[in-house]
Design an enzyme around this catalytic site. Structure first.
Site, short mmCIF file in Angstrom:
data_model
loop_
_atom_site.label_atom_id
_atom_site.label_comp_id
_atom_site.label_asym_id
_atom_site.label_seq_id
_atom_site.Cartn_x
_atom_site.Cartn_y
_atom_site.Cartn_z
N ARG A 169 2.01 70.17 38.35
CA ARG A 169 2.73 70.51 39.57
C ARG A 169 1.88 71.56 40.31
NH1 ARG A 169 6.63 70.64 35.43
NH2 ARG A 169 8.24 69.03 35.63
N LYS A 193 8.48 74.10 34.29
CA LYS A 193 9.88 74.35 34.63
C LYS A 193 10.65 74.80 33.41
CE LYS A 193 10.56 71.36 38.65
NZ LYS A 193 11.37 70.27 39.22
N HIS A 277 1.25 66.74 45.49
CA HIS A 277 2.17 65.89 44.74
C HIS A 277 1.68 64.44 44.70
CE1 HIS A 277 5.87 66.23 42.56
NE2 HIS A 277 6.33 65.10 43.08
N ARG A 280 -0.66 64.19 41.91
CA ARG A 280 0.09 64.15 40.64
C ARG A 280 0.60 62.72 40.39
NH1 ARG A 280 3.51 67.13 37.02
NH2 ARG A 280 5.70 66.55 37.06
N HIS A 303 8.04 66.32 32.25
CA HIS A 303 9.39 65.86 32.59
C HIS A 303 10.32 66.07 31.40
CE1 HIS A 303 7.80 62.89 35.87
NE2 HIS A 303 7.94 64.12 36.32
N TYR A 312 7.72 55.45 37.72
CA TYR A 312 6.42 54.80 37.66
C TYR A 312 6.47 53.44 36.98
CZ TYR A 312 4.87 59.51 38.81
OH TYR A 312 4.70 60.73 39.42
#
Length: 333
Positions: A169, A193, A277, A280, A303, A312
């Site tokens: 990110r 995150k 992004h 990414r 994730h 994806y």
């Protein structure tokens, strides 16, 4: 005195709503490790919700389900996209779930609400050829340029190589510590995150770009006359791999996004086509196209839920179709 007067003029209902939102955001930060950007986004969404309720002579503490439905209708009339409405509804649901659990409400008016139907858009990405053009343009800077220009170019080349090599990110990339660039490192430790750490491997191209950038950065530091180096709080800012003048001490997401737009134009690509992004997404899409496991890509991207990585799956579907077409003995019949 003026500050006290302004506080006194703030309606009690508005202060109550602000308190409830603050309690919820504190919980997100303390218990779920929500980052600054996440907290700011939730805060904006809930502040808009509270402002709507206030205009309707209502509050977060007293709103009923019909008030929430009316707010969602108002968002649609404002022309907001289904994705934005769904995000606002998610924030409201989580807020009321928290308030109910904490005893601040005796019911949950958001429990029965349904979000807008929306198709999940495919992520924007780049082809291998487009990424190659971008990388070649980033690394083809003039070695005879001035020291400041060479360092800026080397920094951008390092950033682009690392973005495509790791799928980080943009907030994770610009906040990398200097320790992430050890010369013998085959992987870097990334804090993502929720303050969770993960290991991400580096390829040879990213290592070379990083080594070149660090050599020029060290030279500029010795000369102490470079425009992108911090002159104040040097000890504090030296902990960042990409130091800058700002309050954070490191390069900002917005600055990198702007530089990528300029680079895209130089590479003959549309500026709107390229962003951190998008790189990414290209990292993930190209890995899957070449046979990577979806769970591995989930881990590399950081994730928490495999459902996020499943955007994806269109790449996997196309790959499976091509495998059947190319390898099945009856494919030509």
């Amino acid at each position: 005195m003026a500050r006290g007067t302004a506080r006194a003029r703030t309606p009690p209902v508005r202060r109550s709503d602000e308190r409830l939102i603050a309690l919820y955001l504190d919980m997100l930060a303390a218990e779920r490790g929500a980052g600054t950007n996440t907290l700011a986004a939730y805060g904006r969404d809930l502040a808009d919700f509270a402002a709507y309720l206030s205009a309707a002579r209502c509050s977060i503490a007293t709103a009923a389900t019909e008030n929430l439905r009316a707010y969602l209708g108002d968002l649609a009339r404002r022309g907001m996209q289904p994705a934005t409405v769904a995000r606002r509804l998610s924030a409201i649901r989580q807020l009321y779930r928290f308030l109910y659990a904490e005893g601040q409400r005796k019911d949950d008016p958001a429990a029965v609400l349904e979000g807008p139907k929306r198709a999940r858009p495919l992520p924007k990405t780049l082809t291998l050829a487009e990424v190659d053009r971008l990388l070649r343009t980033a690394t083809a800077y003039d070695p005879k340029a001035s020291a400041p220009m060479r360092l800026r170019a080397a920094r951008l080349a390092c950033l682009v190589e690392m973005l495509y090599a790791t799928g980080l990110r943009v907030s994770e990339l610009v906040a990398l510590p200097t320790s992430a660039a050890r010369h013998d490192a085959r992987v870097i430790v990334v804090r993502g995150k929720g303050n969770k750490e993960r290991l991400v491997p580096l390829n040879d191209a990213a290592k070379r770009a990083t080594a070149n950038y660090l050599a020029l950065l060290a030279q500029a530091g010795r000369e102490s006359r470079h425009s992108i180096l911090p002159r104040k709080r040097e000890r504090e800012q030296s902990r960042w791999l990409f130091p800058s003048f700002g309050d954070s001490g490191h390069l900002t997401r917005q600055h990198l996004a702007r530089e990528l737009k300029v680079l895209a134009a130089a590479a003959g690509l549309r500026a709107s086509q390229v962003s951190p992004h998008v790189l990414r997404h290209a990292f993930a899409s190209h890995l899957l196209h070449n046979g990577a496991d979806l769970r591995v890509v989930q881990t590399l991207l950081g994730h928490a839920d495999i459902s996020t990585t499943q955007i994806y799956t269109h790449v996997l579907e196309e790959r499976l179709k091509s495998l059947v077409r190319d390898l099945h003995p009856l494919a030509e019949e």
